[in-house]
Design a protein around this motif. Structure first.
Motif, PDB file in Angstrom:
ATOM      1  N   LEU A 134       2.057  -7.096  -3.755  1.00 40.46           N
ATOM      2  CA  LEU A 134       0.735  -6.890  -4.268  1.00 40.46           C
ATOM      3  C   LEU A 134       0.277  -8.136  -4.926  1.00 40.46           C
ATOM      4  O   LEU A 134       0.905  -8.939  -5.580  1.00 40.46           O
ATOM      5  CB  LEU A 134       0.700  -5.664  -5.418  1.00 40.46           C
ATOM      6  N   GLU A 163      -1.655 -10.659  -7.519  1.00 39.33           N
ATOM      7  CA  GLU A 163      -1.473 -10.793  -8.962  1.00 39.33           C
ATOM      8  C   GLU A 163      -2.747  -9.999  -9.684  1.00 39.33           C
ATOM      9  O   GLU A 163      -2.363  -9.574 -10.909  1.00 39.33           O
ATOM     10  CB  GLU A 163      -1.168 -12.244  -9.435  1.00 39.33           C
ATOM     11  N   GLU A 164      -3.741 -10.342  -9.353  1.00 38.88           N
ATOM     12  CA  GLU A 164      -4.970  -9.554 -10.262  1.00 38.88           C
ATOM     13  C   GLU A 164      -4.932  -8.175  -9.934  1.00 38.88           C
ATOM     14  O   GLU A 164      -5.453  -7.676 -10.918  1.00 38.88           O
ATOM     15  CB  GLU A 164      -6.410 -10.210  -9.306  1.00 38.88           C
ATOM     16  N   GLN A 165      -4.088  -7.507  -8.984  1.00 40.35           N
ATOM     17  CA  GLN A 165      -3.970  -6.004  -9.075  1.00 40.35           C
ATOM     18  C   GLN A 165      -2.712  -5.486  -9.778  1.00 40.35           C
ATOM     19  O   GLN A 165      -2.634  -4.105  -9.890  1.00 40.35           O
ATOM     20  CB  GLN A 165      -3.848  -5.516  -7.615  1.00 40.35           C
ATOM     21  N   LYS A 166      -1.970  -6.451 -10.410  1.00 44.69           N
ATOM     22  CA  LYS A 166      -0.728  -5.801 -11.151  1.00 44.69           C
ATOM     23  C   LYS A 166      -0.862  -5.516 -12.545  1.00 44.69           C
ATOM     24  O   LYS A 166      -0.026  -4.552 -12.973  1.00 44.69           O
ATOM     25  CB  LYS A 166       0.311  -7.070 -11.087  1.00 44.69           C
ATOM     26  N   PRO A 216      -2.725  -3.061 -14.344  1.00 42.52           N
ATOM     27  CA  PRO A 216      -2.504  -1.571 -14.458  1.00 42.52           C
ATOM     28  C   PRO A 216      -1.146  -0.883 -14.339  1.00 42.52           C
ATOM     29  O   PRO A 216      -0.755  -0.076 -15.044  1.00 42.52           O
ATOM     30  CB  PRO A 216      -3.570  -1.059 -13.523  1.00 42.52           C
ATOM     31  N   THR A 273       0.777  -1.284  -0.214  1.00 38.54           N
ATOM     32  CA  THR A 273      -0.015  -0.101  -0.017  1.00 38.54           C
ATOM     33  C   THR A 273       0.823   1.278  -0.010  1.00 38.54           C
ATOM     34  O   THR A 273       0.411   2.104  -0.637  1.00 38.54           O
ATOM     35  CB  THR A 273      -1.045   0.093   1.373  1.00 38.54           C
ATOM     36  N   THR A 320       0.912   6.881  -6.848  1.00 37.26           N
ATOM     37  CA  THR A 320      -0.197   7.684  -6.971  1.00 37.26           C
ATOM     38  C   THR A 320       0.037   8.983  -6.908  1.00 37.26           C
ATOM     39  O   THR A 320      -0.208   9.965  -7.949  1.00 37.26           O
ATOM     40  CB  THR A 320      -1.576   7.192  -5.909  1.00 37.26           C
ATOM     41  N   VAL A 374       1.931   1.820  -3.380  1.00 31.98           N
ATOM     42  CA  VAL A 374       0.887   2.280  -4.152  1.00 31.98           C
ATOM     43  C   VAL A 374       0.477   3.742  -4.110  1.00 31.98           C
ATOM     44  O   VAL A 374       0.293   4.348  -4.868  1.00 31.98           O
ATOM     45  CB  VAL A 374      -0.501   1.419  -3.997  1.00 31.98           C
TER      46      VAL A 374
END
Length: 745
Positions: A635, A637-640, A642, A570, A577, A573
């Motif tokens: 993180l 894998e499904e959030q990588k 982007p 986080t 951001t 991230v």
């Protein structure tokens, strides 16, 4: 009989009354009146009879005279006389018409270097400038309009009849202010030839003007020549300490210490020509500048330390004389002199020199030391950290001379606090302490930084900025020094508070260097779990304050995010951001940015040179943050995906920018080769890229980058042609734009 005016008047009065003896008086043998005076009695009958008996032609002439129709009045001669009569009536009195005004009587013939028109214009101006003060005021006013040539002509003409030394001084000052040194010296020599002898102000203006033009060649020799001319036997002006100070400034700016000590050696110890505060400030600053800049070629660290040590000892000996004169009320000490000596001590080779700055402030400003002196028992009892002084040679790190059997004085005793002479309140010479200011605040903070006194630095800051004590309003330089102390103390939270409360809240505009120091504080405090959050706040403040993000600050933030030991997914991230809009701004500056010449000053400044390399380096560090996030288990894998897409775009952009920059350097190198070969019969216009890289003109990866750039260009061409054929009718978006929106292009 008629010798008396009264007798003659009585005789004339007697003729007014009718008398019978008038006929007898005219016929007397010895008449009273002359024949020409007998016309007074023309009213008698005999005269009337003669007029009536005149010829007819005389009566016609008389009639023309009475009517005003005589030929004379119609002639050109009469008209010319009438014209001359009117001119004579309008002309000034005879005395003024023949003689000019006093300042134009001895003007002489016209100077052949001046045109006739300028000569007449200067005469008209000079006719209304009768007083030297009026002339000087007029000259100064016209010099502000850049009429130096005309005013020099005017002053030359005025020198024939009055002393106009002040006007000559204005012209010399004008030339020196505009860096026309040779012209000023010519005017100085010319005024002496015209018997306008220079006064004390002339030499002051000349020497001060030479000091501000010390960067020109030959100025030092000219200044010394003018200064030594004051000591000549035939000099009308005696050298003052003002002239000496101006000459010392010329020597200091020319970095000629031999000439400086030669001038300083002639200063008397007492009297009006003795050294004052400005003299000591100039000499101390010259010593410091010489120690920093005049480093011999090939000098080792030990030799440099020894040379600086000798310069510091000269300053310490001079300070003893300063304190002696200050104590006897022969000299005034102010903040500038104290800080000049303090900054000389700060470049010393020994930690003792740095520590003596606090003793100096205590001695001259009556501000107590908030940290014990080095080498004392109180210093050890206070638990202050030891001064490492890694850049100082070992022989200068400790001062043990006062522990020898001869009990020599401890180094720094010349800066001990003074006790006024007297007992109790009966003080003979009370000391006039200097008042601290912003310069003092910076010097004290720098001294605390060098001796690693973080607690004392905070206490000094609170003491000097407290409204109830000294009430110093910190400026940008003070805040920068405070941020450096916070960086030394690894206080990233305090740096954010200082940035928000002491700068933005008080209307002080931070500079890019301000954010660099604050961000480096967070990098140094990376073991703090709040350091990354504090760095994000600093970055947000920078985005609100500066027009464009500073690349070095962005690079330090990305480096902190990449090396943060307590980072979680986080945290990275959140960091990316914050970095996303900044990366877009940097891409604009590297790609299509231009000068800020728009109507509303909107746009990104195109980066060049070192700033461009810093921006590319910052993007590479941001790319490393993506790598750390994606190639770790922080993180899911499904959030990588982007982040993988953003990483790919950033990678492509970096390669494209690097390729363009290398191609530009390659073309510049090719142009230089062509320029060198121009004029020869056979020139090789095509420079081999591999040989260019072999000679050090670029990177080895440039060949691959060139082919990659060709492939990218081909893909763009195919995509453009495919987009044209796939455009739907009706003005809808084409498929190529949809591909760009999805990031697949």
């Amino acid at each position: 009989m008629l010798n008396c005016r009264a007798c003659l008047w009585r005789c004339i009065q007697a003729l007014d009354a009718p008398t019978a003896n008038a006929h007898r008086l005219r016929r007397d043998v010895n008449p009273i009146f002359l024949p020409s005076q007998q016309r007074l009695l023309s009213t008698t009958r005999d005269v009337v009879r003669k007029i009536e008996a005149r010829p007819a032609n005389l009566a016609e002439v008389e009639r023309l005279q009475r009517r005003g129709e005589e030929p004379w009045q119609r002639s050109a001669v009469a008209a010319n006389q009438k014209k001359q009569e009117r001119a004579a009536l309008r002309a000034p009195p005879y005395s003024q018409a023949v003689h000019e005004t006093p300042n134009l009587e001895n003007l002489g013939r016209r100077d052949p270097t001046i045109s006739e028109r300028d000569w007449q214009n200067r005469k008209r101006e000079l006719r209304h400038l009768q007083d030297p003060l009026e002339l000087a005021t007029f000259v100064k006013k016209e010099l502000g309009k850049d009429r130096a040539t005309e005013m020099l002509q005017l002053v030359r003409m005025a020198s024939h009849s009055m002393e106009c030394i002040v006007s000559w001084n204005h012209i010399i000052d004008h030339y020196l202010a505009n860096e026309r040194v040779n012209d000023a010296l010519k005017v100085y020599n010319e005024m002496k030839k015209r018997a306008q002898f220079p006064d004390s102000y002339t030499y002051t203006i000349l020497l001060r003007g030479l000091s501000i033009n010390a960067h020109h060649s030959g100025v030092l020799s000219k200044a010394l020549s003018v200064y030594h001319s004051l000591s000549a036997p035939n000099s009308r002006v005696e050298a003052s300490i003002i002239h000496t100070n101006a000459t010392l400034k010329v020597c200091a700016r020319a970095q000629d210490m031999d000439a400086l000590w030669g001038v300083a050696g002639k200063i008397p110890e007492n009297g009006p020509q003795a050294a004052n505060m400005i003299t000591y400030i100039t000499i101390i600053n010259a010593i410091r500048q010489n120690l920093l800049l005049a480093r011999p070629k090939g000098e080792t660290e030990d030799e440099a330390a020894a040379r600086i040590e000798r310069g510091i000892m000269v300053g310490r000996q001079m300070w003893e004389d300063i304190v002696a004169r200050w104590r006897s009320a022969d000299l005034v000490i102010d903040e500038e002199l104290v800080c000049a000596m303090g900054r000389l001590l700060l470049i010393g080779s020994r930690p003792r020199d740095w520590d003596d700055v606090l003793s100096l402030v205590e001695q001259t400003m009556d501000i107590p030391r908030l940290v014990p002196r080095l080498g004392t028992a109180a210093r050890k009892e206070a638990g202050s950290p030891r001064v490492r002084a890694t850049n100082t040679p070992p022989q200068y790190r400790s001062d043990d001379d006062h522990l020898t059997p001869d009990q020599a004085a401890m180094r720094g005793d010349e800066f001990l606090a003074l006790t006024p002479h007297g007992v109790g309140r009966a003080v003979s010479n009370p000391l006039a302490y200097a008042r601290p200011g912003n310069n003092t605040l910076s010097v004290v903070q720098e001294a605390c930084q060098k001796i690693v006194a973080n607690k004392a630095a905070r206490e000094y800051w609170e003491l000097l900025t407290d409204p109830t004590t000294y009430n110093i309003a910190p400026d940008v330089n003070n805040l920068h020094m405070r941020l450096r102390n916070l960086r030394l103390d690894r206080a990233s939270g305090a740096a954010v508070t200082l940035l928000q409360d002491d700068m933005l809240a008080k209307g002080i505009v931070p500079k890019p260097g301000t954010f660099r120091i604050a961000m480096s504080t967070c990098v140094r405090d990376k073991n703090n779990h709040n350091s990354l959050r504090n760095a994000s706040q600093i970055l947000q403040v920078m985005l609100k304050t500066l027009e464009d993000a500073d690349a070095k600050v962005v690079g330090m933030f990305a480096e902190l995010a990449m090396t943060f030991p307590l980072a979680r997914g986080t945290d990275l991230v959140d960091a990316l951001t914050v970095l996303t809009p900044i990366v877009r701004s940097i891409r604009l500056q590297l790609g299509v940015g231009g000068e800020r010449n728009f109507k509303y000053e909107v746009g990104a400044t195109y980066l060049r040179g070192d700033e461009r390399q810093d921006a590319i380096g910052a993007l590479r560090k941001v790319y490393s943050v993506y790598d750390r996030l994606l190639f770790s288990n922080m993180l899911p894998e499904e959030q990588k995906p982007p982040f993988q897409a953003e990483r790919a775009r950033l990678s492509a952009f970096i390669q494209r920018v690097v390729f363009k920059d290398q191609g530009r350097r390659y073309r510049d190198h090719q142009d230089r080769v062509k320029a060198q070969a121009r004029g020869e019969e056979e020139t090789n216009d095509d420079v081999d890229l591999h040989s260019y890289l072999k000679d050090g003109g670029g990177d080895e990866g440039m060949v691959d980058g060139r082919h990659e750039g060709v492939r990218q260009g081909e893909r763009r061409d195919r995509r453009a042609s495919w987009t044209v054929h796939r455009t739907k009718p009706g003005g809808k978006k084409n498929w190529g734009q949809n591909l760009d929106a999805r990031g697949l292009a």
